[in-house]
Motif scaffolding. Structure first.
Motif, short mmCIF file in Angstrom:
data_model
loop_
_atom_site.label_atom_id
_atom_site.label_comp_id
_atom_site.label_asym_id
_atom_site.label_seq_id
_atom_site.Cartn_x
_atom_site.Cartn_y
_atom_site.Cartn_z
N HIS A 71 0.85 -1.20 0.00
CA HIS A 71 0.00 0.00 0.00
C HIS A 71 0.88 1.24 0.00
CE1 HIS A 71 0.80 -0.78 4.24
NE2 HIS A 71 0.23 0.34 4.62
N HIS A 95 1.22 3.82 2.10
CA HIS A 95 1.72 4.47 3.33
C HIS A 95 3.25 4.59 3.32
CE1 HIS A 95 -2.15 3.61 5.85
NE2 HIS A 95 -2.23 4.74 5.17
N ASP A 99 5.63 4.35 5.41
CA ASP A 99 6.55 3.39 6.05
C ASP A 99 6.75 2.15 5.16
OD1 ASP A 99 3.83 3.16 6.76
OD2 ASP A 99 4.29 1.77 8.39
N HIS A 100 5.96 2.04 4.10
CA HIS A 100 6.09 0.92 3.16
C HIS A 100 6.67 1.38 1.81
CE1 HIS A 100 3.69 -1.91 5.70
NE2 HIS A 100 3.36 -0.74 6.22
N HIS A 106 -7.34 -1.89 5.97
CA HIS A 106 -6.36 -0.97 6.58
C HIS A 106 -6.37 0.39 5.87
CE1 HIS A 106 -2.72 0.57 8.36
NE2 HIS A 106 -2.16 0.67 7.17
N ASP A 124 0.03 -4.46 6.29
CA ASP A 124 -0.52 -4.02 7.58
C ASP A 124 -1.86 -4.68 7.90
OD1 ASP A 124 1.66 -2.47 8.04
OD2 ASP A 124 0.67 -0.55 7.67
FE FE2 Z 1 -0.10 1.22 6.68
#
Ligand code: FE2
Length: 275
Positions: free
Chosen positions: A65, A67, A69-70, A138, A157
């Protein structure tokens, strides 16, 4: 604490970084299997992740996804001419640099713009097939990747913990319940989580989370039918307020779980990219 660790499990190279700020620390896991890197970690960990990634043979990147942090180090990998794939509905969002709320900027760092490719069907390497499975609970673009040949599920996540006490405002708990049911219909044993690492009893922990969320769902609907408001239900079921709720100006909150269980939608449904 050692902020970087790497190892190998049944043909999967795993990398663990730890991001920290003040009293908080969160683990981030990346996985590399047969030349396919799943997720890239946040910009704030690029100092420890990039030197490792530079030594690896990476042919393709799959993002679970958008986000930060990914996807944080995806621009670096795209710059190495490695194709990065993500759900088609997030392509536009990735083409602009993120403008994160302050606490996410401090913790993860803003991701630069990059141009990923859409991945809607399966991805096949010389020896493996990665099947994307839509798991939008998520966040709307979230997908897990199933490896039928090995019985592995890379879940981004989807899992993280069996008993979440609060969720991000992009999360819909009823959809998360459906996602867990969807994934549990597949034949797999090991879960590769974006934050909890490798879970050998994968089915068991996903079932545990599903049971917990369905229990919360029953309680929320019961209290709602008795006439309690969203905030009253939240106070009753989740009496303690966690620091993260204040720190994030309630971008993270138990109230998002309760509200989504009553409306069927995430509090921030498909938020527009900040530009
Ligand atoms: Fe996430």
């Amino acid at each position: 604490m050692n902020r970087f660790k790497a190892g190998e499990h049944e043909g999967v190279t795993w990398v663990r970084g730890i991001a920290g700020w003040s009293n908080f620390s969160i683990k981030v896991f990346l996985y590399l299997v047969d030349g396919v890197l799943i997720d890239t970690g946040p910009v704030k960990l690029s100092g420890i992740l990039v030197p490792f990634l530079e030594q690896q043979k990476i042919e393709t990147v799959l993002l679970t996804h958008y986000h930060e942090d990914h996807s944080g180090n995806a621009p670096y990998l795209a710059g190495r001419e490695i194709p990065v794939y993500i759900n088609a509905i997030s392509l536009e969002r990735c083409r602009v640099k993120t403008r994160l709320p302050w606490y996410r900027k401090v913790f993860w760092g803003n991701r630069e713009a990059f141009s990923p490719y859409p991945l809607d069907e399966k991805l096949t390497t010389d020896s493996l097939t990665f099947k994307p499975v839509s798991t939008p609970g998520h966040v709307f673009d979230h997908r897990s990747f199933y490896l039928p040949d090995k019985g592995f599920f890379f879940t981004g996540d989807l899992f993280v913990t069996t008993h979440p006490q609060m969720v991000l405002n992009t999360e819909s708990t009823p959809r998360m319940i459906e996602d867990l049911k969807t994934v549990l219909r597949y034949d797999f044993s090991t879960v590769f989580c974006g934050h909890a690492g490798i879970i050998h009893r994968g089915r068991e922990v996903l079932q545990k989370k599903l049971d917990y969320l369905e229990d919360i769902q029953g309680k929320v609907l019961h209290l709602h039918n008795r006439g309690l408001s969203v905030s009253q239900i939240t106070r009753k079921l989740f009496p303690g307020r966690l620091h993260l709720e204040y720190l994030s100006c309630r971008e993270w909150s138990a109230e998002h779980m309760v509200r989504s269980l009553l409306t069927g939608k995430a509090t921030a449904e498909n938020p527009r990219p900040r530009t």
